[in-house]
Design a protein around this motif. Structure first.
Motif, PDB file in Angstrom:
ATOM      1  N   ILE A   1       0.849  -1.186   0.000  1.00 46.93           N
ATOM      2  CA  ILE A   1       0.000   0.000   0.000  1.00 46.93           C
ATOM      3  C   ILE A   1       0.891   1.244   0.000  1.00 46.93           C
ATOM      4  CG2 ILE A   1      -1.829   1.269   1.181  1.00 46.93           C
ATOM      5  CD1 ILE A   1      -2.627  -1.341   2.557  1.00 46.93           C
ATOM      6  N   ASP A   2       0.678   2.087  -0.997  1.00 51.90           N
ATOM      7  CA  ASP A   2       1.360   3.376  -1.077  1.00 51.90           C
ATOM      8  C   ASP A   2       0.405   4.411  -0.489  1.00 51.90           C
ATOM      9  OD1 ASP A   2       2.925   5.557  -1.662  1.00 51.90           O
ATOM     10  OD2 ASP A   2       2.567   5.488  -3.824  1.00 51.90           O
TER      11      ASP A   2
ATOM     12  N   ARG B   1      -5.364   9.852  -1.737  1.00 51.24           N
ATOM     13  CA  ARG B   1      -5.548   8.640  -2.552  1.00 51.24           C
ATOM     14  C   ARG B   1      -4.429   7.662  -2.242  1.00 51.24           C
ATOM     15  NH1 ARG B   1      -5.296  10.222  -8.375  1.00 51.24           N
ATOM     16  NH2 ARG B   1      -3.080  10.200  -7.985  1.00 51.24           N
ATOM     17  N   HIS B   2      -4.768   6.370  -2.162  1.00 58.21           N
ATOM     18  CA  HIS B   2      -3.805   5.324  -1.845  1.00 58.21           C
ATOM     19  C   HIS B   2      -3.791   4.294  -2.978  1.00 58.21           C
ATOM     20  CE1 HIS B   2      -4.331   7.210   2.015  1.00 58.21           C
ATOM     21  NE2 HIS B   2      -5.569   6.770   2.111  1.00 58.21           N
ATOM     22  N   GLU B   3      -2.610   3.860  -3.349  1.00 59.24           N
ATOM     23  CA  GLU B   3      -2.459   2.833  -4.380  1.00 59.24           C
ATOM     24  C   GLU B   3      -2.195   1.496  -3.688  1.00 59.24           C
ATOM     25  OE1 GLU B   3      -2.920   3.426  -7.591  1.00 59.24           O
ATOM     26  OE2 GLU B   3      -3.128   5.576  -7.272  1.00 59.24           O
ATOM     27  N   VAL B   4      -2.937   0.465  -4.083  1.00 54.68           N
ATOM     28  CA  VAL B   4      -2.836  -0.855  -3.454  1.00 54.68           C
ATOM     29  C   VAL B   4      -2.514  -1.887  -4.520  1.00 54.68           C
ATOM     30  CG1 VAL B   4      -4.055  -2.585  -2.077  1.00 54.68           C
ATOM     31  CG2 VAL B   4      -4.571  -0.162  -1.754  1.00 54.68           C
ATOM     32  N   LEU B   5      -1.573  -2.770  -4.212  1.00 55.38           N
ATOM     33  CA  LEU B   5      -1.208  -3.873  -5.101  1.00 55.38           C
ATOM     34  C   LEU B   5      -1.374  -5.163  -4.310  1.00 55.38           C
ATOM     35  CD1 LEU B   5      -0.030  -4.480  -7.943  1.00 55.38           C
ATOM     36  CD2 LEU B   5       2.210  -4.511  -6.860  1.00 55.38           C
TER      37      LEU B   5
ATOM     38  N   ARG C   1      -3.496  -7.734  -8.599  1.00 59.06           N
ATOM     39  CA  ARG C   1      -4.661  -6.843  -8.642  1.00 59.06           C
ATOM     40  C   ARG C   1      -4.233  -5.470  -8.134  1.00 59.06           C
ATOM     41  NH1 ARG C   1     -10.550  -7.647  -5.831  1.00 59.06           N
ATOM     42  NH2 ARG C   1     -11.442  -5.771  -6.712  1.00 59.06           N
ATOM     43  N   ARG C   2      -4.622  -4.444  -8.854  1.00 57.62           N
ATOM     44  CA  ARG C   2      -4.254  -3.081  -8.496  1.00 57.62           C
ATOM     45  C   ARG C   2      -5.515  -2.282  -8.208  1.00 57.62           C
ATOM     46  NH1 ARG C   2      -1.142   1.193 -12.353  1.00 57.62           N
ATOM     47  NH2 ARG C   2      -1.141   2.852 -10.834  1.00 57.62           N
ATOM     48  N   LEU C   3      -5.512  -1.575  -7.074  1.00 56.78           N
ATOM     49  CA  LEU C   3      -6.654  -0.753  -6.678  1.00 56.78           C
ATOM     50  C   LEU C   3      -6.182   0.650  -6.348  1.00 56.78           C
ATOM     51  CD1 LEU C   3      -8.377  -3.113  -4.075  1.00 56.78           C
ATOM     52  CD2 LEU C   3      -9.202  -2.620  -6.343  1.00 56.78           C
ATOM     53  N   THR C   4      -7.017   1.609  -6.600  1.00 56.83           N
ATOM     54  CA  THR C   4      -6.812   2.970  -6.117  1.00 56.83           C
ATOM     55  C   THR C   4      -7.979   3.268  -5.204  1.00 56.83           C
ATOM     56  OG1 THR C   4      -5.691   3.632  -8.143  1.00 56.83           O
ATOM     57  CG2 THR C   4      -6.593   5.388  -6.772  1.00 56.83           C
TER      58      THR C   4
ATOM     59  N   ASP D   1     -14.454   3.477   0.447  1.00 61.72           N
ATOM     60  CA  ASP D   1     -13.303   2.868  -0.230  1.00 61.72           C
ATOM     61  C   ASP D   1     -12.516   1.955   0.704  1.00 61.72           C
ATOM     62  OD1 ASP D   1     -13.874   3.837  -2.698  1.00 61.72           O
ATOM     63  OD2 ASP D   1     -12.153   5.184  -2.837  1.00 61.72           O
TER      64      ASP D   1
END
Length: 56
Positions: A16-17, A22-26, A36-39, A46
Motif C-alpha cells: 500500500i502506497d 488517494r492510496h495505491e494498493v497492489l 490486482r491493483r486498486l486505487t 473505499d
C-alpha cells in the motif's frame, strides 16, 4: 549471520502506497498470474471496498 525467513507459499502479499487523499494498493494472491491493483480514496466506502477485496 543473517537468518532466512522465506514467505510461506500460500501467503497473500499486499503493498500500500499511502498518500493524503488517494492510496495505491497492489495485491498478489497465491496461484494467480496477475496482480490486482486498486486505487482507493480516503473514505469509509473505499476502505470497506479494500477490506472486501482482501477478504476475497
Amino acid at each position: 549471520m543473517t537468518e532466512l525467513n522465506p514467505t510461506p507459499a500460500p501467503a497473500t502479499l499486499v503493498a500500500i502506497d499511502i498518500a493524503k487523499h488517494r492510496h495505491e494498493v497492489l495485491i498478489e494472491a497465491p496461484g494467480q498470474a496477475r496482480r490486482r491493483r486498486l486505487t482507493i480514496l480516503s473514505t469509509k466506502a473505499d476502505y470497506d471496498r479494500l477490506v472486501e477485496a482482501l477478504g476475497a
